[in-house]
Design a protein around this motif. Structure first.
Motif, PDB file in Angstrom:
ATOM      1  N   VAL A   1       0.827  -1.229   0.000  1.00 33.43           N
ATOM      2  CA  VAL A   1       0.000   0.000   0.000  1.00 33.43           C
ATOM      3  C   VAL A   1       0.853   1.267   0.000  1.00 33.43           C
ATOM      4  CG1 VAL A   1      -2.089  -0.985   1.069  1.00 33.43           C
ATOM      5  CG2 VAL A   1      -0.343   0.055   2.504  1.00 33.43           C
ATOM      6  N   THR A   2       2.058   1.169   0.534  1.00 33.99           N
ATOM      7  CA  THR A   2       2.942   2.349   0.606  1.00 33.99           C
ATOM      8  C   THR A   2       3.453   2.778  -0.782  1.00 33.99           C
ATOM      9  OG1 THR A   2       4.752   0.825   0.983  1.00 33.99           O
ATOM     10  CG2 THR A   2       3.796   1.847   2.928  1.00 33.99           C
ATOM     11  N   ARG A   3       3.191   1.965  -1.822  1.00 34.39           N
ATOM     12  CA  ARG A   3       3.711   2.294  -3.161  1.00 34.39           C
ATOM     13  C   ARG A   3       2.664   2.968  -4.053  1.00 34.39           C
ATOM     14  NH1 ARG A   3       4.852  -3.110  -5.539  1.00 34.39           N
ATOM     15  NH2 ARG A   3       5.147  -1.837  -7.388  1.00 34.39           N
ATOM     16  N   TYR A   4       1.412   3.052  -3.561  1.00 33.37           N
ATOM     17  CA  TYR A   4       0.323   3.479  -4.449  1.00 33.37           C
ATOM     18  C   TYR A   4      -0.497   4.620  -3.858  1.00 33.37           C
ATOM     19  CZ  TYR A   4       1.032  -0.937  -6.950  1.00 33.37           C
ATOM     20  OH  TYR A   4       1.561  -1.967  -7.678  1.00 33.37           O
ATOM     21  N   GLY A   5      -1.362   5.200  -4.726  1.00 35.66           N
ATOM     22  CA  GLY A   5      -2.430   6.063  -4.237  1.00 35.66           C
ATOM     23  C   GLY A   5      -3.538   5.142  -3.753  1.00 35.66           C
ATOM     24  N   ILE A   6      -3.984   5.342  -2.507  1.00 36.05           N
ATOM     25  CA  ILE A   6      -4.970   4.410  -1.937  1.00 36.05           C
ATOM     26  C   ILE A   6      -6.306   5.136  -1.730  1.00 36.05           C
ATOM     27  CG2 ILE A   6      -5.503   2.924   0.059  1.00 36.05           C
ATOM     28  CD1 ILE A   6      -3.243   1.745  -1.593  1.00 36.05           C
ATOM     29  N   ILE A   7      -7.369   4.400  -2.064  1.00 35.77           N
ATOM     30  CA  ILE A   7      -8.718   4.971  -2.048  1.00 35.77           C
ATOM     31  C   ILE A   7      -9.421   4.667  -0.726  1.00 35.77           C
ATOM     32  CG2 ILE A   7     -11.024   4.630  -3.068  1.00 35.77           C
ATOM     33  CD1 ILE A   7      -9.529   4.017  -5.721  1.00 35.77           C
ATOM     34  N   GLY A   8     -10.115   5.674  -0.195  1.00 31.59           N
ATOM     35  CA  GLY A   8     -11.071   5.438   0.900  1.00 31.59           C
ATOM     36  C   GLY A   8     -12.412   5.176   0.235  1.00 31.59           C
TER      37      GLY A   8
ATOM     38  N   ARG B   1     -18.013  -4.044  -7.191  1.00 33.09           N
ATOM     39  CA  ARG B   1     -16.779  -3.485  -7.765  1.00 33.09           C
ATOM     40  C   ARG B   1     -16.851  -1.981  -8.076  1.00 33.09           C
ATOM     41  NH1 ARG B   1     -12.884  -7.056  -9.387  1.00 33.09           N
ATOM     42  NH2 ARG B   1     -13.422  -9.217  -8.989  1.00 33.09           N
ATOM     43  N   VAL B   2     -17.929  -1.324  -7.706  1.00 35.90           N
ATOM     44  CA  VAL B   2     -18.049   0.114  -7.968  1.00 35.90           C
ATOM     45  C   VAL B   2     -18.076   0.857  -6.629  1.00 35.90           C
ATOM     46  CG1 VAL B   2     -19.443   1.938  -9.034  1.00 35.90           C
ATOM     47  CG2 VAL B   2     -19.348  -0.351 -10.075  1.00 35.90           C
ATOM     48  N   TYR B   3     -17.238   1.878  -6.519  1.00 31.92           N
ATOM     49  CA  TYR B   3     -17.109   2.599  -5.253  1.00 31.92           C
ATOM     50  C   TYR B   3     -17.207   4.099  -5.491  1.00 31.92           C
ATOM     51  CZ  TYR B   3     -15.030  -1.871  -4.040  1.00 31.92           C
ATOM     52  OH  TYR B   3     -14.808  -3.212  -3.863  1.00 31.92           O
ATOM     53  N   ARG B   4     -17.708   4.773  -4.485  1.00 34.02           N
ATOM     54  CA  ARG B   4     -17.535   6.220  -4.462  1.00 34.02           C
ATOM     55  C   ARG B   4     -16.226   6.483  -3.709  1.00 34.02           C
ATOM     56  NH1 ARG B   4     -21.547  11.221  -3.556  1.00 34.02           N
ATOM     57  NH2 ARG B   4     -19.861  12.722  -3.400  1.00 34.02           N
ATOM     58  N   VAL B   5     -15.413   7.389  -4.237  1.00 37.98           N
ATOM     59  CA  VAL B   5     -14.127   7.678  -3.588  1.00 37.98           C
ATOM     60  C   VAL B   5     -14.378   8.736  -2.519  1.00 37.98           C
ATOM     61  CG1 VAL B   5     -11.778   8.558  -3.947  1.00 37.98           C
ATOM     62  CG2 VAL B   5     -12.877   7.168  -5.728  1.00 37.98           C
ATOM     63  N   LYS B   6     -14.156   8.346  -1.268  1.00 42.20           N
ATOM     64  CA  LYS B   6     -14.374   9.324  -0.185  1.00 42.20           C
ATOM     65  C   LYS B   6     -13.104  10.125   0.070  1.00 42.20           C
ATOM     66  CE  LYS B   6     -16.580   7.670   3.375  1.00 42.20           C
ATOM     67  NZ  LYS B   6     -16.714   6.553   4.331  1.00 42.20           N
ATOM     68  N   ASN B   7     -11.989   9.463   0.011  1.00 44.57           N
ATOM     69  CA  ASN B   7     -10.711  10.168   0.065  1.00 44.57           C
ATOM     70  C   ASN B   7      -9.639   9.372  -0.670  1.00 44.57           C
ATOM     71  OD1 ASN B   7     -10.724   8.194   1.980  1.00 44.57           O
ATOM     72  ND2 ASN B   7      -9.583   9.336   3.505  1.00 44.57           N
ATOM     73  N   LEU B   8      -8.539  10.048  -0.887  1.00 47.90           N
ATOM     74  CA  LEU B   8      -7.464   9.483  -1.716  1.00 47.90           C
ATOM     75  C   LEU B   8      -6.152   9.846  -1.031  1.00 47.90           C
ATOM     76  CD1 LEU B   8      -7.046   8.212  -4.528  1.00 47.90           C
ATOM     77  CD2 LEU B   8      -7.063  10.516  -5.475  1.00 47.90           C
ATOM     78  N   ILE B   9      -5.356   8.850  -0.686  1.00 45.42           N
ATOM     79  CA  ILE B   9      -4.102   9.148   0.019  1.00 45.42           C
ATOM     80  C   ILE B   9      -2.941   8.575  -0.781  1.00 45.42           C
ATOM     81  CG2 ILE B   9      -2.836   8.974   2.200  1.00 45.42           C
ATOM     82  CD1 ILE B   9      -5.367   8.530   3.652  1.00 45.42           C
ATOM     83  N   GLU B  10      -1.990   9.443  -1.088  1.00 43.71           N
ATOM     84  CA  GLU B  10      -0.840   8.999  -1.882  1.00 43.71           C
ATOM     85  C   GLU B  10       0.177   8.301  -0.975  1.00 43.71           C
ATOM     86  OE1 GLU B  10      -0.571   8.696  -4.919  1.00 43.71           O
ATOM     87  OE2 GLU B  10       1.552   8.639  -5.423  1.00 43.71           O
TER      88      GLU B  10
ATOM     89  N   PRO C   1      -6.722   3.749   4.134  1.00 49.20           N
ATOM     90  CA  PRO C   1      -8.130   3.507   4.420  1.00 49.20           C
ATOM     91  C   PRO C   1      -8.651   2.186   3.833  1.00 49.20           C
ATOM     92  CG  PRO C   1      -7.881   5.213   2.742  1.00 49.20           C
ATOM     93  CD  PRO C   1      -6.510   4.826   3.151  1.00 49.20           C
ATOM     94  N   SER C   2      -7.873   1.565   2.956  1.00 53.04           N
ATOM     95  CA  SER C   2      -8.256   0.276   2.361  1.00 53.04           C
ATOM     96  C   SER C   2      -7.002  -0.256   1.663  1.00 53.04           C
ATOM     97  CB  SER C   2      -9.361   0.468   1.313  1.00 53.04           C
ATOM     98  OG  SER C   2      -8.816   1.058   0.135  1.00 53.04           O
ATOM     99  N   ASN C   3      -7.152  -1.359   0.947  1.00 49.37           N
ATOM    100  CA  ASN C   3      -6.030  -1.780   0.101  1.00 49.37           C
ATOM    101  C   ASN C   3      -6.396  -1.668  -1.387  1.00 49.37           C
ATOM    102  OD1 ASN C   3      -7.750  -3.915  -0.004  1.00 49.37           O
ATOM    103  ND2 ASN C   3      -6.171  -5.489   0.263  1.00 49.37           N
ATOM    104  N   LEU C   4      -7.337  -0.754  -1.681  1.00 51.78           N
ATOM    105  CA  LEU C   4      -7.712  -0.499  -3.084  1.00 51.78           C
ATOM    106  C   LEU C   4      -6.795   0.581  -3.646  1.00 51.78           C
ATOM    107  CD1 LEU C   4     -11.555  -0.141  -3.624  1.00 51.78           C
ATOM    108  CD2 LEU C   4     -10.000  -1.754  -4.721  1.00 51.78           C
TER     109      LEU C   4
END
Ligand code: UTP
Length: 308
Positions: A166-173, A180-189, A197-200
């Motif tokens: 997870v430390t290598r990617y932008g991760i989605i909350g 398989r469809v999500y609303r993005v609540k937050n995005l952490i680089e 917030p997840s492993n997506l």
């Protein structure tokens, strides 16, 4: 609104492949008998995109030559009776309209995208990072277009990654809307595992709305003094809803040597012609590798330094 245009970001240095990328664009590295970037073009054409803007930089002219006609080669192949090969060579340049714009200084992906601003204009578009390959790329893109049609806004491709990655990617909350469809609540680089917030993780396909351009124009340089697309997306998220699609099938990261090798083997093993022979060869090598070493130490690399 139908999505007609795409941007392929291909201006990066490709430092992980140096010294090879000193004169050769990493997008021209082969995956079987096609360069990496051809998979992006095929995917876009298959998903109904009409025009791709490839963002290049110094030393990337081989990409333009590759998608151009090659009349002498086509004629030579036709004269030798290699009609199918001749057609294959010609088809490479007829998949969709491709045009090119240079990023004059490599100041980050967000900066690269700004170079395509005038060619895209005021309509939603697809952004492709060619190093990221999906087993079902065309379907992934078409599904993302459906989501854009249904909800509007930006749509990011995503895939689950292992905790250690997870430390290598932008991760989605994420907030799940449907399978398989999500609303993005937050995005952490590149978060720590505790912050994630997840492993997506966000992967290299995006449907972006044109307001991203104005946002990137006003986004200061971030990590590595580069204008980061993720910083722009975080700002956009504050203004308008954003969605993510968890891609089905395998994903390959051909942007590193290990990832490129993995993609090559995965694709070759699936190939009905070379797959069975390659499997035999790999099994033979694994047996040899497991056998007690007689002469050289097993730990000594065959080509010293190659995986540094
Ligand atoms: P990467 O982070 O993979 O960088 O870029 P890179 O230069 O391609 O490769 P390394 O890390 O040096 O080995 C992600 C995407 O953004 C594009 C790249 O071409 C790639 O598609 N990019 C990056 C640009 O177009 N311009 C830039 O200034 C930086």
């Amino acid at each position: 609104m139908k999505i007609r245009k795409a941007v392929i970001a291909a201006a990066g240095w490709g430092t992980r492949f140096l010294p090879l990328t000193k004169t050769m664009p990493k997008e021209m590295l082969p995956l079987l008998n096609k360069p990496i970037i051809q998979y992006s073009i095929e995917e876009l054409a298959g998903a109904g995109i009409e025009m791709a803007v490839v963002i290049t930089s110094q030393g990337k002219r081989a990409i333009e030559d590759y998608f151009d006609r090659s009349p002498d080669l086509e004629q030579m192949l036709a004269e030798k009776g290699m009609v199918e090969k001749s057609r294959e060579v010609r088809d490479v340049c007829n998949m969709l309209d491709v045009c090119y714009v240079r990023q004059k200084e490599q100041l980050g992906l967000g900066h690269a995208l700004l170079a395509a601003r005038n060619m895209i204009g005021n309509e939603p578009f697809v952004l492709v990072l060619p190093d990221d390959l999906f087993e079902y790329g065309e379907q992934v893109l078409m599904r993302m277009m459906d989501i854009h049609r249904q909800y509007g806004g930006c749509v990011l491709a995503s895939a689950r990654v292992a905790d250690k990655d997870v430390t290598r990617y932008g991760i989605i909350g994420p907030e799940e809307l449907s399978n398989r469809v999500y609303r993005v609540k937050n995005l952490i680089e590149k978060p720590s595992l505790a912050e994630a917030p997840s492993n997506l993780a966000v992967m290299g396909r995006y449907i972006l709305t044109p307001d991203i351009f104005e946002i990137l124009m006003n986004t200061p340089p971030g990590r590595n003094q580069e204008i980061q697309l993720t910083d722009g997306l975080q700002r956009l998220l504050k203004r308008s809803p954003m969605f993510a699609y968890e891609a089905e099938g395998e994903r390959y990261d051909a942007g590193s040597l290990a990832g490129w090798l993995d993609a090559t083997f995965a694709m070759a093993l699936k190939d009905p012609v070379i797959g069975p022979e390659l499997k035999q060869s790999i099994m033979r090598r694994l047996q040899l590798d497991n056998a007690p070493a007689k002469t050289a130490s097993k730990d000594q690399p065959v080509l010293p330094g190659i995986l540094n």
